[in-house]
Scaffold this active site. Structure first.
Site, PDB file in Angstrom:
ATOM      1  N   MET A  94     -34.709 -64.106  -4.247  1.00 17.36           N
ATOM      2  CA  MET A  94     -35.389 -64.583  -5.463  1.00 17.36           C
ATOM      3  C   MET A  94     -35.035 -66.053  -5.706  1.00 17.36           C
ATOM      4  SD  MET A  94     -35.733 -61.433  -8.063  1.00 17.36           S
ATOM      5  CE  MET A  94     -34.127 -61.539  -8.814  1.00 17.36           C
ATOM      6  N   LEU A 124     -30.439 -70.207  -4.526  1.00 14.54           N
ATOM      7  CA  LEU A 124     -29.657 -69.783  -3.361  1.00 14.54           C
ATOM      8  C   LEU A 124     -28.213 -70.270  -3.421  1.00 14.54           C
ATOM      9  CD1 LEU A 124     -32.429 -70.520  -0.714  1.00 14.54           C
ATOM     10  CD2 LEU A 124     -31.909 -68.334  -1.830  1.00 14.54           C
ATOM     11  N   GLY A 178     -23.836 -66.691  -0.672  1.00 17.93           N
ATOM     12  CA  GLY A 178     -24.123 -65.272  -0.399  1.00 17.93           C
ATOM     13  C   GLY A 178     -25.436 -65.173   0.368  1.00 17.93           C
ATOM     14  N   HIS A 179     -26.455 -65.894  -0.106  1.00 17.22           N
ATOM     15  CA  HIS A 179     -27.752 -65.888   0.593  1.00 17.22           C
ATOM     16  C   HIS A 179     -27.622 -66.522   1.986  1.00 17.22           C
ATOM     17  CE1 HIS A 179     -29.150 -66.051  -3.763  1.00 17.22           C
ATOM     18  NE2 HIS A 179     -29.806 -64.999  -3.310  1.00 17.22           N
ATOM     19  N   GLN A 234     -39.402 -56.095 -11.201  1.00 18.42           N
ATOM     20  CA  GLN A 234     -38.051 -55.514 -11.203  1.00 18.42           C
ATOM     21  C   GLN A 234     -37.247 -55.929 -12.422  1.00 18.42           C
ATOM     22  OE1 GLN A 234     -37.138 -57.503  -7.331  1.00 18.42           O
ATOM     23  NE2 GLN A 234     -35.098 -57.759  -8.183  1.00 18.42           N
ATOM     24  N   GLY A 270     -27.747 -57.909   1.208  1.00 20.81           N
ATOM     25  CA  GLY A 270     -26.336 -58.030   0.879  1.00 20.81           C
ATOM     26  C   GLY A 270     -25.787 -56.770   0.228  1.00 20.81           C
ATOM     27  N   LYS A 285     -23.718 -56.729  -1.910  1.00 17.07           N
ATOM     28  CA  LYS A 285     -23.597 -57.069  -3.336  1.00 17.07           C
ATOM     29  C   LYS A 285     -24.492 -56.155  -4.175  1.00 17.07           C
ATOM     30  CE  LYS A 285     -23.296 -59.733  -7.070  1.00 17.07           C
ATOM     31  NZ  LYS A 285     -24.607 -59.550  -7.660  1.00 17.07           N
ATOM     32  N   SER A 325     -26.655 -65.387  -8.403  1.00 15.38           N
ATOM     33  CA  SER A 325     -27.488 -66.428  -9.042  1.00 15.38           C
ATOM     34  C   SER A 325     -27.276 -66.412 -10.547  1.00 15.38           C
ATOM     35  CB  SER A 325     -28.960 -66.189  -8.730  1.00 15.38           C
ATOM     36  OG  SER A 325     -29.156 -66.065  -7.347  1.00 15.38           O
TER      37      SER A 325
HETATM   38  P1  AMP Z   1     -31.392 -62.075  -4.787  1.00 10.35           P
HETATM   39  O1  AMP Z   1     -31.898 -63.470  -4.588  1.00 10.35           O
HETATM   40  O2  AMP Z   1     -30.367 -61.949  -5.862  1.00 10.35           O
HETATM   41  O3  AMP Z   1     -32.497 -61.060  -4.840  1.00 10.35           O
HETATM   42  O4  AMP Z   1     -30.587 -61.740  -3.438  1.00 10.35           O
HETATM   43  C1  AMP Z   1     -31.190 -61.819  -2.167  1.00 10.35           C
HETATM   44  C2  AMP Z   1     -30.275 -61.152  -1.166  1.00 10.35           C
HETATM   45  O5  AMP Z   1     -29.023 -61.821  -1.142  1.00 10.35           O
HETATM   46  C3  AMP Z   1     -29.999 -59.684  -1.505  1.00 10.35           C
HETATM   47  O6  AMP Z   1     -30.019 -58.920  -0.320  1.00 10.35           O
HETATM   48  C4  AMP Z   1     -28.617 -59.752  -2.119  1.00 10.35           C
HETATM   49  O7  AMP Z   1     -27.890 -58.563  -1.995  1.00 10.35           O
HETATM   50  C5  AMP Z   1     -27.992 -60.867  -1.279  1.00 10.35           C
HETATM   51  N1  AMP Z   1     -26.830 -61.414  -1.974  1.00 10.35           N
HETATM   52  C6  AMP Z   1     -26.766 -61.857  -3.253  1.00 10.35           C
HETATM   53  N2  AMP Z   1     -25.499 -62.222  -3.576  1.00 10.35           N
HETATM   54  C7  AMP Z   1     -24.744 -61.992  -2.477  1.00 10.35           C
HETATM   55  C8  AMP Z   1     -23.365 -62.148  -2.162  1.00 10.35           C
HETATM   56  N3  AMP Z   1     -22.491 -62.609  -3.048  1.00 10.35           N
HETATM   57  N4  AMP Z   1     -22.949 -61.807  -0.921  1.00 10.35           N
HETATM   58  C9  AMP Z   1     -23.815 -61.310   0.007  1.00 10.35           C
HETATM   59  N5  AMP Z   1     -25.139 -61.145  -0.219  1.00 10.35           N
HETATM   60  C10 AMP Z   1     -25.595 -61.476  -1.437  1.00 10.35           C
END
Ligand code: AMP
Length: 279
Positions: free
Chosen positions: A30, A33, A36-37, A61, A147, A149, A186
């Site tokens: 989303m 970044l 983690g991303h 969501q 992730g 996470k 984020s």
């Molecule tokens: P999001 O942008 O929050 O939807 O996250 C996109 C991807 O990045 C998802 O698969 C999350 O689980 C992963 N992600 C977010 N934060 C972390 C983190 N701290 N460590 C590993 N992966 C992460």
């Protein structure tokens, strides 16, 4: 890096890529970044010929009272980062093209979507499953990276891929943390200085659970009680849930007798944060 917003145009590109024998790694995000991303992107780069990242803040969501409108969207910064990571394609579809006004199709992974995060955020995982399926359908990747996470999300997407026989290899990557233990998110930018300190209750409570378990404690109620006590010592925290479940299906456990997922969700002030470990 090519940036594509048009779904049809992107589908032509991915169809063409899929006619070659090149492997495609896909990381849905989303945006906003962080490292983690980038850990997922680096894995995709290392294991695939082509890496595709999507940025789409998926409204379905978010519940009506949640942070959709204020969710961070630093697109220029994200673009620079993705370029420097050597990403091949950024898929950045518009809201209108993903969900036109007459959009009607939603996917639900039953049971798994109503517990834990799904209980606190009704409809959240229908939104997640729907967008993930749409994106996988458009990209047709060889490998996709998520992730740990968002552990429940991982388990739901894994089930969706299996149940619908989607031909993609699904990979769960470890949680990337700040040096003091806070999981990168984020949403961490919403925290003020005091809240940032309190947010440590998540990783600290998980660390405590791990310590208790490695010390021989098997009683889930005792572990949860200790975790809650630790969390309650931090200011500005409201506990949403502390859960100890089997790591495959997220069913609640009474005793630690198999691979276990420990999950926490709290409000730090107004910001909702989640974290987990698998022991
Ligand atoms: P999001 O942008 O929050 O939807 O996250 C996109 C991807 O990045 C998802 O698969 C999350 O689980 C992963 N992600 C977010 N934060 C972390 C983190 N701290 N460590 C590993 N992966 C992460």
């Amino acid at each position: 890096m090519q940036i594509i917003s048009d779904i049809r145009k992107f589908q032509k590109i991915t169809a063409q890529l899929n006619r070659t024998d090149k492997s495609i790694g896909f990381v849905p995000t989303m945006g906003a970044l962080h490292i983690g991303h980038t850990s997922l992107i680096k894995e995709s780069k290392a294991k695939n010929d082509i890496t595709i990242v999507s940025i789409f803040v998926n409204p379905t969501q978010f519940a009506p009272h949640e942070d959709l409108t204020k969710y961070p969207r630093p697109f220029e910064k994200d673009k620079t980062l993705l370029n420097s990571e050597g990403v091949d394609y950024l898929f950045f579809p518009s809201l209108k093209s993903v969900y036109p006004p007459d959009y009607k199709t939603y996917i639900t992974v039953k049971g798994l979507s109503d517990i834990l995060e799904g209980k606190s955020r009704p409809g959240h995982f229908t939104g997640v499953a729907t967008i993930v399926l749409k994106l996988l359908h458009i990209v047709q990747p060889t490998n996709t990276y998520f992730g740990q996470k968002d552990l429940q999300q991982c388990i739901i997407v894994r089930k969706l891929i299996k149940d619908l026989d989607f031909p993609v290899n699904f990979h769960i990557m470890p949680i990337i943390r700040e040096s003091d233990g806070l999981a990168l998110s984020s949403r961490n930018i919403y925290l003020n200085e005091k809240e940032r300190k309190s947010a440590l209750c998540l990783s600290q409570s998980l660390k405590l659970a791990k310590k208790l378990i490695s010390g021989g404690e098997k009683d889930v109620d005792i572990i949860k009680k200790n975790m809650k006590k630790l969390i309650e010592n931090y200011p500005e925290i409201t506990i949403d849930y502390v859960a100890i479940c089997d790591a495959q299906e997220l069913l609640p456990l009474k005793k630690i007798d198999k691979k276990t997922a420990i999950l926490v969700a709290v409000y730090v002030g107004k910001t909702r944060l989640i974290d987990n470990i698998i022991v």
